[in-house]
Design a protein around this motif. Structure first.
Motif, PDB file in Angstrom:
ATOM      1  N   PHE A   1      17.247   9.924  -1.853  1.00  0.00           N
ATOM      2  CA  PHE A   1      16.572  10.339  -3.076  1.00  0.00           C
ATOM      3  C   PHE A   1      15.095   9.968  -3.065  1.00  0.00           C
ATOM      4  CE2 PHE A   1      15.922   9.653  -7.815  1.00  0.00           C
ATOM      5  CZ  PHE A   1      15.763  11.001  -8.080  1.00  0.00           C
ATOM      6  N   ALA A   2      14.778   8.833  -2.416  1.00  0.00           N
ATOM      7  CA  ALA A   2      13.417   8.313  -2.479  1.00  0.00           C
ATOM      8  C   ALA A   2      12.501   8.878  -1.405  1.00  0.00           C
ATOM      9  CB  ALA A   2      13.436   6.781  -2.373  1.00  0.00           C
ATOM     10  N   LEU A   3      13.051   9.588  -0.428  1.00  0.00           N
ATOM     11  CA  LEU A   3      12.192  10.174   0.601  1.00  0.00           C
ATOM     12  C   LEU A   3      11.163  11.097  -0.036  1.00  0.00           C
ATOM     13  CD1 LEU A   3      14.575  11.157   3.538  1.00  0.00           C
ATOM     14  CD2 LEU A   3      12.594   9.656   3.685  1.00  0.00           C
ATOM     15  N   PRO A   4       9.875  10.845   0.153  1.00  0.00           N
ATOM     16  CA  PRO A   4       8.864  11.732  -0.433  1.00  0.00           C
ATOM     17  C   PRO A   4       8.865  13.093   0.256  1.00  0.00           C
ATOM     18  CG  PRO A   4       7.838   9.916   0.794  1.00  0.00           C
ATOM     19  CD  PRO A   4       9.302   9.716   0.877  1.00  0.00           C
ATOM     20  N   PRO A   5       9.207  14.163  -0.457  1.00  0.00           N
ATOM     21  CA  PRO A   5       9.232  15.487   0.181  1.00  0.00           C
ATOM     22  C   PRO A   5       7.897  15.875   0.790  1.00  0.00           C
ATOM     23  CG  PRO A   5      10.321  15.556  -1.966  1.00  0.00           C
ATOM     24  CD  PRO A   5       9.653  14.225  -1.868  1.00  0.00           C
ATOM     25  N   ILE A   6       6.799  15.441   0.157  1.00  0.00           N
ATOM     26  CA  ILE A   6       5.494  15.818   0.694  1.00  0.00           C
ATOM     27  C   ILE A   6       5.241  15.175   2.046  1.00  0.00           C
ATOM     28  CG2 ILE A   6       4.468  16.246  -1.555  1.00  0.00           C
ATOM     29  CD1 ILE A   6       3.275  13.469  -1.469  1.00  0.00           C
ATOM     30  N   ALA A   7       5.983  14.090   2.360  1.00  0.00           N
ATOM     31  CA  ALA A   7       5.817  13.440   3.655  1.00  0.00           C
ATOM     32  C   ALA A   7       6.675  14.096   4.723  1.00  0.00           C
ATOM     33  CB  ALA A   7       6.147  11.953   3.551  1.00  0.00           C
ATOM     34  N   ILE A   8       7.896  14.509   4.347  1.00  0.00           N
ATOM     35  CA  ILE A   8       8.809  15.009   5.370  1.00  0.00           C
ATOM     36  C   ILE A   8       8.796  16.523   5.500  1.00  0.00           C
ATOM     37  CG2 ILE A   8      10.312  13.009   5.103  1.00  0.00           C
ATOM     38  CD1 ILE A   8      12.251  14.769   3.568  1.00  0.00           C
ATOM     39  N   ALA A   9       8.186  17.239   4.525  1.00  0.00           N
ATOM     40  CA  ALA A   9       8.162  18.705   4.617  1.00  0.00           C
ATOM     41  C   ALA A   9       7.506  19.199   5.905  1.00  0.00           C
ATOM     42  CB  ALA A   9       7.477  19.303   3.392  1.00  0.00           C
ATOM     43  N   PRO A  10       6.315  18.720   6.268  1.00  0.00           N
ATOM     44  CA  PRO A  10       5.733  19.203   7.526  1.00  0.00           C
ATOM     45  C   PRO A  10       6.522  18.783   8.751  1.00  0.00           C
ATOM     46  CG  PRO A  10       4.408  17.428   6.590  1.00  0.00           C
ATOM     47  CD  PRO A  10       5.399  17.810   5.554  1.00  0.00           C
ATOM     48  N   ILE A  11       7.170  17.612   8.687  1.00  0.00           N
ATOM     49  CA  ILE A  11       7.985  17.158   9.816  1.00  0.00           C
ATOM     50  C   ILE A  11       9.208  18.045   9.967  1.00  0.00           C
ATOM     51  CG2 ILE A  11       9.349  15.224  10.706  1.00  0.00           C
ATOM     52  CD1 ILE A  11       7.379  13.372   9.261  1.00  0.00           C
TER      53      ILE A  11
ATOM     54  N   LEU B   1      17.470   6.202 -12.126  1.00  0.00           N
ATOM     55  CA  LEU B   1      16.979   7.538 -11.771  1.00  0.00           C
ATOM     56  C   LEU B   1      15.452   7.612 -11.783  1.00  0.00           C
ATOM     57  CD1 LEU B   1      19.376  10.004 -13.647  1.00  0.00           C
ATOM     58  CD2 LEU B   1      19.121   9.733 -11.176  1.00  0.00           C
ATOM     59  N   THR B   2      14.815   6.866 -12.684  1.00  0.00           N
ATOM     60  CA  THR B   2      13.365   7.002 -12.845  1.00  0.00           C
ATOM     61  C   THR B   2      12.574   6.284 -11.766  1.00  0.00           C
ATOM     62  OG1 THR B   2      13.265   5.067 -14.306  1.00  0.00           O
ATOM     63  CG2 THR B   2      13.561   7.220 -15.347  1.00  0.00           C
ATOM     64  N   VAL B   3      13.171   5.296 -11.089  1.00  0.00           N
ATOM     65  CA  VAL B   3      12.411   4.505 -10.111  1.00  0.00           C
ATOM     66  C   VAL B   3      11.832   5.384  -9.007  1.00  0.00           C
ATOM     67  CG1 VAL B   3      12.599   2.720  -8.346  1.00  0.00           C
ATOM     68  CG2 VAL B   3      13.557   2.315 -10.612  1.00  0.00           C
ATOM     69  N   PRO B   4      12.658   6.140  -8.253  1.00  0.00           N
ATOM     70  CA  PRO B   4      12.065   6.977  -7.207  1.00  0.00           C
ATOM     71  C   PRO B   4      11.242   8.137  -7.769  1.00  0.00           C
ATOM     72  CG  PRO B   4      14.411   6.586  -6.814  1.00  0.00           C
ATOM     73  CD  PRO B   4      14.128   6.203  -8.224  1.00  0.00           C
ATOM     74  N   ARG B   5      11.652   8.688  -8.906  1.00  0.00           N
ATOM     75  CA  ARG B   5      10.920   9.825  -9.465  1.00  0.00           C
ATOM     76  C   ARG B   5       9.513   9.432  -9.887  1.00  0.00           C
ATOM     77  NH1 ARG B   5      13.677  14.466 -10.789  1.00  0.00           N
ATOM     78  NH2 ARG B   5      12.022  14.992 -12.256  1.00  0.00           N
ATOM     79  N   ALA B   6       9.357   8.225 -10.445  1.00  0.00           N
ATOM     80  CA  ALA B   6       8.025   7.782 -10.852  1.00  0.00           C
ATOM     81  C   ALA B   6       7.103   7.680  -9.643  1.00  0.00           C
ATOM     82  CB  ALA B   6       8.117   6.438 -11.571  1.00  0.00           C
TER      83      ALA B   6
ATOM     84  N   MET C   1       1.294   7.046  10.675  1.00  0.00           N
ATOM     85  CA  MET C   1       1.029   6.691   9.284  1.00  0.00           C
ATOM     86  C   MET C   1       1.918   7.491   8.334  1.00  0.00           C
ATOM     87  SD  MET C   1      -0.405   4.805   7.106  1.00  0.00           S
ATOM     88  CE  MET C   1      -1.723   3.932   7.994  1.00  0.00           C
ATOM     89  N   ILE C   2       2.162   8.773   8.659  1.00  0.00           N
ATOM     90  CA  ILE C   2       3.040   9.582   7.809  1.00  0.00           C
ATOM     91  C   ILE C   2       4.419   8.929   7.698  1.00  0.00           C
ATOM     92  CG2 ILE C   2       4.280  11.779   7.653  1.00  0.00           C
ATOM     93  CD1 ILE C   2       1.828  13.129   8.844  1.00  0.00           C
ATOM     94  N   TRP C   3       4.983   8.549   8.833  1.00  0.00           N
ATOM     95  CA  TRP C   3       6.294   7.915   8.814  1.00  0.00           C
ATOM     96  C   TRP C   3       6.228   6.532   8.170  1.00  0.00           C
ATOM     97  CZ3 TRP C   3      11.029   9.859   9.986  1.00  0.00           C
ATOM     98  CH2 TRP C   3      11.062  11.102  10.611  1.00  0.00           C
ATOM     99  N   SER C   4       5.107   5.837   8.337  1.00  0.00           N
ATOM    100  CA  SER C   4       4.964   4.517   7.721  1.00  0.00           C
ATOM    101  C   SER C   4       4.957   4.620   6.195  1.00  0.00           C
ATOM    102  CB  SER C   4       3.680   3.841   8.206  1.00  0.00           C
ATOM    103  OG  SER C   4       3.711   3.615   9.604  1.00  0.00           O
ATOM    104  N   VAL C   5       4.208   5.595   5.664  1.00  0.00           N
ATOM    105  CA  VAL C   5       4.168   5.778   4.212  1.00  0.00           C
ATOM    106  C   VAL C   5       5.552   6.152   3.691  1.00  0.00           C
ATOM    107  CG1 VAL C   5       3.233   7.197   2.355  1.00  0.00           C
ATOM    108  CG2 VAL C   5       1.731   6.381   4.170  1.00  0.00           C
ATOM    109  N   ALA C   6       6.246   7.043   4.404  1.00  0.00           N
ATOM    110  CA  ALA C   6       7.597   7.427   3.982  1.00  0.00           C
ATOM    111  C   ALA C   6       8.524   6.218   3.977  1.00  0.00           C
ATOM    112  CB  ALA C   6       8.130   8.513   4.906  1.00  0.00           C
ATOM    113  N   ALA C   7       8.463   5.401   5.037  1.00  0.00           N
ATOM    114  CA  ALA C   7       9.335   4.231   5.117  1.00  0.00           C
ATOM    115  C   ALA C   7       9.020   3.220   4.022  1.00  0.00           C
ATOM    116  CB  ALA C   7       9.192   3.577   6.499  1.00  0.00           C
ATOM    117  N   VAL C   8       7.737   2.972   3.776  1.00  0.00           N
ATOM    118  CA  VAL C   8       7.352   1.998   2.752  1.00  0.00           C
ATOM    119  C   VAL C   8       7.768   2.479   1.365  1.00  0.00           C
ATOM    120  CG1 VAL C   8       5.359   0.985   1.568  1.00  0.00           C
ATOM    121  CG2 VAL C   8       5.483   0.948   4.056  1.00  0.00           C
ATOM    122  N   SER C   9       7.589   3.762   1.073  1.00  0.00           N
ATOM    123  CA  SER C   9       7.972   4.278  -0.240  1.00  0.00           C
ATOM    124  C   SER C   9       9.475   4.178  -0.452  1.00  0.00           C
ATOM    125  CB  SER C   9       7.512   5.732  -0.393  1.00  0.00           C
ATOM    126  OG  SER C   9       8.152   6.565   0.554  1.00  0.00           O
TER     127      SER C   9
END
Length: 523
Positions: A100-110, A451-456, A487-495
């Protein structure tokens, strides 16, 4: 029947008033020098662009529907399995939150680089619906009336019989509430994939190609079409819920709710379970990368990310950029999440105390929920600019509505007979809410918070990515331009890690509060 007709006439009247005000404001150019065009101009532009829409709408609808069906099928099956086996729920908690928390904007290009055709869009749409429906299924099954379960068991009913006749039937309202939230999420996931992953057709692709033309009427037209699709999907499940809930409402409070987890589990078993919960998402991450066969330059394993952040020559610079982005993103995330939850709680209470007010407000609230973020953000930029107010507005808008739907569902399921008892002793409406309704709906309050934690965090990152040029979202955008996949994967992992940590804090607080009240606690 009469009340439903009154609601329809009230909603139609409010919609007409809103459209009239919008037309006047747009014609006079009162908002940011014409950034909010009148509905008449938007309709004219929609007619002029009518030849562009069929293929774009068809592509988005296909990805949304397929992702919705696949994601919800997996979610309901997983929810049943987790309700039957609390140990399995604990083991997969990290994976569930990560999905649920995976940022789509990070993984869409991947995904666009590692998958072909419509697969990236369907995948993001499925990920967008999975967690919401799975959580709703687990909550609904776990809140079943234990007295009815005891009756079925007393007559020799098996575990499957109890699940089929009692738990699943009682979970229908919760599951339908989850599907209402999930339907717009599927549209959002598909458009995010189109927006971030390319492709010829799709509303996200059309929106991306129109951003730089300085034509607000076209942007609003695309946004309203996306909103219409998401809104119709929401309304369909709302109608289905209204027709089915009459047979599933409780008439009394369950006075024999089990207290949840057992205290007999030894410390070593708990430690092993905690380690497995933490390590399983990383093991799945590594396995998916290896099985995909994606190039090592693009697809990064957990070991690659660790090396990038701590062992490589540029590790210090990467850490500095990541920490600076976090310092900008986290404060506004907490503020927006708290404001969204408070607003949702207030609306849920008012839905019981002042239903007419909520009926008048719901059309506006539904638009803010169903208009996809990538369509809403460019429009808000034209109105609010690129400052913190934009980020805060988007964060509140994406958090309050799912929380409100969940809270309102919990409050609606409190039996009327339980509320009548304090009133019979002279209690005021607010006293009855404070003593009966709110405590009885606490599991739904904590579910809304989870529900709001990842969405925020996602809302803040999208605002940063598209508009403000700050924080984690902007770091992602820059990293894509530099092809800095580490860095893209790092931001995704940290989020994801941050979302899991915040989620676990909510679970700990939920366990403590509900245990004191003698209610079922999350596993």
């Amino acid at each position: 029947m009469r009340r439903h007709a009154v609601w329809q006439s009230t909603g139609l009247r409010n919609a007409l008033i809103l459209l009239a005000l919008w037309e006047i404001i747009g014609q006079l150019g009162l908002v940011a020098g014409g950034a909010l065009p009148p509905p008449s101009d938007i309709l004219i532009r929609l007619w002029q662009d009518r030849g562009d829409y069929p293929n774009h709408i068809g592509a988005t609808l296909y990805a949304s529907v397929m992702g919705f069906l696949i994601g919800n099928a997996v979610a309901i099956a997983a929810g049943v399995a987790f309700a039957l086996s609390p140990a399995l729920l604990r083991l997969f908690r990290g994976i569930n939150i990560a999905a649920f928390a995976l940022p789509p904007i990070a993984i869409a290009p991947i995904l666009a680089l590692t998958m072909s055709g419509m697969a990236p869009r369907i995948t993001l749409a499925a990920l967008g619906v999975y967690f919401v429906t799975m959580t709703a299924t687990v909550i609904g099954l776990s809140q079943a009336d234990s007295r009815a379960e005891d009756v079925v068991r007393a007559y020799g009913g098996s575990r499957w019989t109890v699940l089929r006749l009692v738990q699943f039937r009682g979970a229908v309202p919760s599951i339908l509430a989850g599907l209402r939230i999930a339907a717009p999420n599927a549209v959002l996931g598909a458009i995010l994939a189109e927006f971030g992953g390319g492709g010829r057709w799709g509303l996200g692709t059309y929106l991306l190609g129109s951003l730089g033309r300085g034509e607000p009427d076209r942007l609003w037209g695309i946004g309203l079409i996306a909103t219409l699709i998401a809104g119709l999907s929401y309304a369909g499940f709302a109608l289905l819920s209204r027709r089915l809930l009459g047979a599933t409402k409780a008439v009394t409070l369950n006075t024999a709710v089990p207290t949840g987890g057992t205290a007999s589990t030894c410390l070593s078993a708990r430690v092993r379970m905690a380690l497995a919960t933490v390590l399983l998402p990383f093991a799945l991450w590594w396995a998916l990368i290896k099985l995909s066969g994606a190039p090592a330059m693009i697809a990064k394993t957990p070991g690659d990310v660790f090396e990038y952040l701590f062992l490589s020559q540029g590790a210090a610079a990467a850490q500095a950029r990541l920490l600076a982005a976090l310092a900008e993103t986290l404060p506004i995330t907490f503020i927006g999440m708290a404001a969204g939850l408070a607003f949702a709680f207030l609306l849920a209470i008012l839905s019981r105390l002042m239903p007419r007010f909520i009926e008048a407000f719901m059309p506006v609230a539904l638009i803010t929920q169903t208009m996809p973020l990538v369509a809403l953000t460019p429009l808000l930029v034209l109105i609010l600019g690129r400052g913190p107010s934009l980020t805060l507005w988007i964060t509140i808008s994406v958090t309050f509505f799912p929380a409100f739907v969940t809270l309102a569902q919990g409050i609606a399921l409190v039996p009327k007979s339980a509320e009548d008892l304090p009133r019979a002793y002279g209690a005021s409406r607010w006293t009855e809410m404070r003593m009966v309704t709110i405590p009885a709906s606490l599991p739904y309050l904590f579910a809304a918070t989870r529900l709001t934690v990842p969405r925020a965090l996602l809302g803040v990152m999208i605002a940063e990515w598209l508009a403000t040029g700050r924080g984690l979202g902007n770091l992602l955008n820059q990293s894509r331009g530099y092809l800095d996949y580490g860095m893209i994967w790092s931001v995704a992992a940290v989020s994801v890690i941050l979302s899991v940590v915040f989620y676990q804090l909510v679970v700990v607080a939920e366990r403590q509060v509900l245990a004191r009240l003698g209610m079922a606690t999350p596993e």
